[in-house]
Motif scaffolding. Structure first.
Motif, mmCIF file in Angstrom:
data_model
loop_
_atom_site.group_PDB
_atom_site.id
_atom_site.type_symbol
_atom_site.label_atom_id
_atom_site.label_comp_id
_atom_site.label_asym_id
_atom_site.label_seq_id
_atom_site.Cartn_x
_atom_site.Cartn_y
_atom_site.Cartn_z
ATOM 1 N N GLY A 1 0.829 -1.197 0.000
ATOM 2 C CA GLY A 1 0.000 0.000 0.000
ATOM 3 C C GLY A 1 0.862 1.246 0.000
ATOM 4 O O GLY A 1 2.088 1.187 0.161
ATOM 5 N N VAL A 2 0.228 2.380 -0.182
ATOM 6 C CA VAL A 2 0.932 3.659 -0.318
ATOM 7 C C VAL A 2 0.325 4.651 0.659
ATOM 8 O O VAL A 2 -0.888 4.655 0.899
ATOM 9 C CB VAL A 2 0.818 4.195 -1.757
ATOM 10 C CG1 VAL A 2 1.659 5.444 -1.947
ATOM 11 C CG2 VAL A 2 1.220 3.120 -2.766
ATOM 12 N N MET A 3 1.175 5.496 1.235
ATOM 13 C CA MET A 3 0.682 6.485 2.181
ATOM 14 C C MET A 3 1.380 7.818 1.960
ATOM 15 O O MET A 3 2.419 7.902 1.295
ATOM 16 C CB MET A 3 0.898 6.016 3.623
ATOM 17 C CG MET A 3 2.355 5.849 4.032
ATOM 18 S SD MET A 3 2.554 5.211 5.715
ATOM 19 C CE MET A 3 1.829 6.541 6.681
ATOM 20 N N ILE A 4 0.806 8.847 2.506
ATOM 21 C CA ILE A 4 1.432 10.171 2.486
ATOM 22 C C ILE A 4 1.198 10.830 3.840
ATOM 23 O O ILE A 4 0.141 10.665 4.455
ATOM 24 C CB ILE A 4 0.865 11.036 1.339
ATOM 25 C CG1 ILE A 4 1.743 12.277 1.121
ATOM 26 C CG2 ILE A 4 -0.579 11.418 1.569
ATOM 27 C CD1 ILE A 4 1.448 13.004 -0.188
ATOM 28 N N SER A 5 2.215 11.476 4.334
ATOM 29 C CA SER A 5 2.119 12.233 5.572
ATOM 30 C C SER A 5 1.981 13.708 5.213
ATOM 31 O O SER A 5 2.791 14.245 4.460
ATOM 32 C CB SER A 5 3.380 12.015 6.427
ATOM 33 O OG SER A 5 3.342 12.804 7.592
ATOM 34 N N THR A 6 0.962 14.348 5.718
ATOM 35 C CA THR A 6 0.706 15.730 5.330
ATOM 36 C C THR A 6 0.070 16.484 6.496
ATOM 37 O O THR A 6 0.022 15.990 7.622
ATOM 38 C CB THR A 6 -0.203 15.763 4.080
ATOM 39 O OG1 THR A 6 -0.326 17.099 3.626
ATOM 40 C CG2 THR A 6 -1.576 15.187 4.364
ATOM 41 N N SER A 7 -0.372 17.692 6.241
ATOM 42 C CA SER A 7 -1.053 18.485 7.263
ATOM 43 C C SER A 7 -1.967 19.476 6.569
ATOM 44 O O SER A 7 -1.832 19.733 5.371
ATOM 45 C CB SER A 7 -0.038 19.225 8.149
ATOM 46 O OG SER A 7 0.678 20.195 7.396
ATOM 47 N N TYR A 8 -2.924 20.015 7.325
ATOM 48 C CA TYR A 8 -3.782 21.055 6.766
ATOM 49 C C TYR A 8 -4.115 22.073 7.852
ATOM 50 O O TYR A 8 -4.024 21.803 9.047
ATOM 51 C CB TYR A 8 -5.056 20.457 6.138
ATOM 52 C CG TYR A 8 -5.967 19.729 7.097
ATOM 53 C CD1 TYR A 8 -7.011 20.402 7.735
ATOM 54 C CD2 TYR A 8 -5.814 18.371 7.334
ATOM 55 C CE1 TYR A 8 -7.855 19.736 8.598
ATOM 56 C CE2 TYR A 8 -6.656 17.702 8.189
ATOM 57 C CZ TYR A 8 -7.684 18.388 8.822
ATOM 58 O OH TYR A 8 -8.521 17.717 9.680
ATOM 59 N N GLN A 9 -4.474 23.277 7.414
ATOM 60 C CA GLN A 9 -4.681 24.411 8.318
ATOM 61 C C GLN A 9 -6.036 24.283 9.018
ATOM 62 O O GLN A 9 -7.061 24.063 8.384
ATOM 63 C CB GLN A 9 -4.628 25.720 7.535
ATOM 64 C CG GLN A 9 -4.404 26.948 8.388
ATOM 65 C CD GLN A 9 -2.946 27.072 8.810
ATOM 66 O OE1 GLN A 9 -2.050 26.691 8.065
ATOM 67 N NE2 GLN A 9 -2.710 27.629 9.982
ATOM 68 N N VAL A 10 -6.018 24.416 10.361
ATOM 69 C CA VAL A 10 -7.271 24.444 11.118
ATOM 70 C C VAL A 10 -7.412 25.726 11.941
ATOM 71 O O VAL A 10 -8.501 26.060 12.396
ATOM 72 C CB VAL A 10 -7.375 23.213 12.049
ATOM 73 C CG1 VAL A 10 -7.517 21.942 11.238
ATOM 74 C CG2 VAL A 10 -6.182 23.119 12.984
ATOM 75 N N GLU A 11 -6.295 26.433 12.132
ATOM 76 C CA GLU A 11 -6.291 27.711 12.845
ATOM 77 C C GLU A 11 -5.465 28.702 12.030
ATOM 78 O O GLU A 11 -4.633 28.309 11.215
ATOM 79 C CB GLU A 11 -5.697 27.567 14.244
ATOM 80 C CG GLU A 11 -6.463 26.625 15.166
ATOM 81 C CD GLU A 11 -7.817 27.182 15.574
ATOM 82 O OE1 GLU A 11 -8.036 28.399 15.402
ATOM 83 O OE2 GLU A 11 -8.660 26.391 16.040
ATOM 84 N N PRO A 12 -5.648 30.009 12.228
ATOM 85 C CA PRO A 12 -4.987 30.986 11.354
ATOM 86 C C PRO A 12 -3.488 31.112 11.527
ATOM 87 O O PRO A 12 -2.802 31.541 10.607
ATOM 88 C CB PRO A 12 -5.692 32.300 11.713
ATOM 89 C CG PRO A 12 -6.246 32.085 13.084
ATOM 90 C CD PRO A 12 -6.612 30.637 13.153
ATOM 91 N N ASP A 13 -2.914 30.761 12.685
ATOM 92 C CA ASP A 13 -1.478 30.993 12.875
ATOM 93 C C ASP A 13 -0.660 29.785 12.428
ATOM 94 O O ASP A 13 -1.190 28.748 12.023
ATOM 95 C CB ASP A 13 -1.168 31.359 14.328
ATOM 96 C CG ASP A 13 -1.510 30.233 15.300
ATOM 97 O OD1 ASP A 13 -1.927 29.151 14.839
ATOM 98 O OD2 ASP A 13 -1.369 30.443 16.514
ATOM 99 N N ALA A 14 0.658 29.945 12.505
ATOM 100 C CA ALA A 14 1.560 28.912 12.003
ATOM 101 C C ALA A 14 1.474 27.614 12.792
ATOM 102 O O ALA A 14 1.834 26.544 12.299
ATOM 103 C CB ALA A 14 3.009 29.428 12.028
#
Length: 305
Positions: A175-188
């Motif tokens: 199988g294949v995976m990717i580690s990522t992130s997404y914005q949930v709050e306005p700051d860094a």
């Protein structure tokens, strides 16, 4: 470095990807790094290298013993040499490809044995290297001393000379995976980490979210997984349906269970030393899957393919 890691898909056991990210951030006391430091892989690899003989001429990593040229694939797999391959026990496919060509050209090498203890790695160039292994004029056999998972199994399953396994060896994690992130709050600091896996690997990682916005990323992972599964099916001489159904669904199988599922050809009671002695006594290797290929042809005919 973290951005580079998260910009590409991986075919690797999840704990190792967490450790790679932690090492990139130099957080060496991260639980993922500490867990892997005590899993026994370092000792296995030292023992394997000690059994492989002397360095083969004109190679960086290959070894030669009794006419058997050995190509080690140890640790996480990367497309090119980097700091991980130079100092952290990982393998690079560019070095492996050059060493494989040298073994193919050497008159001293009667048989080629790829020795694998790897959790997988980055997807880039894996398919090209697997095809190179499959097309080798001197058929390549594989022996698994520890792990042969994800990208490493993609490569190992393509070997025309067959696969053997230590009694406690582990294969799978397809199988294949990717580690990522997404914005949930306005700051860094307001970003949420997220790991996504391809659809046929439900056991590779617990489902962390069901938001429809992840579907686009999963489509990309599924496309890579389709190539992965097709290569494994061709290499093992089974249908893609068998790979999806019987080969762990992203999980792993060990020893006799892996052989019963058709993921490897034999359990080697004497481990790597036994595999080397067996090849040293035999004539030049020939592709092993005539019967399996016939079974595949029959299954495809029955399915109307």
């Amino acid at each position: 470095m973290l951005a580079a890691i998260r910009s590409q898909p991986w075919a690797i056991m999840p704990g190792y990807l967490e450790a790679i990210e932690a090492i990139a951030l130099r957080v060496l006391d991260d639980p993922a790094v500490l867990a892997l430091s005590g899993d026994g892989h370092a000792g296995r690899q030292i023992s394997a290298v000690a059994q492989m003989g002397a360095r083969a001429a004109s190679t960086r990593t290959a070894m030669l013993r009794d006419g058997v040229g050995m190509l080690p694939l140890m640790g996480p797999v990367f497309p090119r040499a980097n700091i991980m391959t130079e100092f952290s026990g990982a393998s690079s496919l560019d070095v492996a490809a050059a060493d494989l060509r040298a073994l193919q050209a050497s008159p001293d090498v009667k048989n080629i044995l790829m020795v694998i203890d790897s959790p997988g790695g980055a997807v880039a160039q894996v398919n090209d290297f697997a095809r190179m292994v499959a097309a080798s004029p001197k058929p390549v056999s594989v022996h698994v001393t520890g792990l042969c998972c994800s990208a490493a199994y993609w490569i190992g399953s393509s070997a025309a000379g067959g696969m053997s396994l230590d009694p406690t060896g582990v294969v799978g994690s397809i199988g294949v995976m990717i580690s990522t992130s997404y914005q949930v709050e306005p700051d860094a600091n307001g970003r949420r980490d997220l790991d996504l896996t391809s659809s046929n690997a439900p056991n590779k990682r617990p489902d962390l979210s069901t938001e429809e916005g992840q579907a686009q990323i999963r489509q990309m992972l599924d496309a890579i997984e389709d190539v992965f599964i097709a290569n494994v099916a061709q290499g093992r001489g089974v249908t893609e349906a068998v790979v999806r159904r019987e080969f762990g669904a992203g999980g792993t199988l060990t020893g006799k269970a892996a052989k019963a599922a058709g993921m490897v050809d034999r359990i080697e009671p004497d481990g790597l030393d036994g595999a080397i002695r067996r090849l040293a006594k035999s004539g030049p290797a020939t592709p092993r899957r005539t019967a399996a290929a016939n079974t595949l042809t029959l299954a495809q005919a029955r399915a109307g393919l």
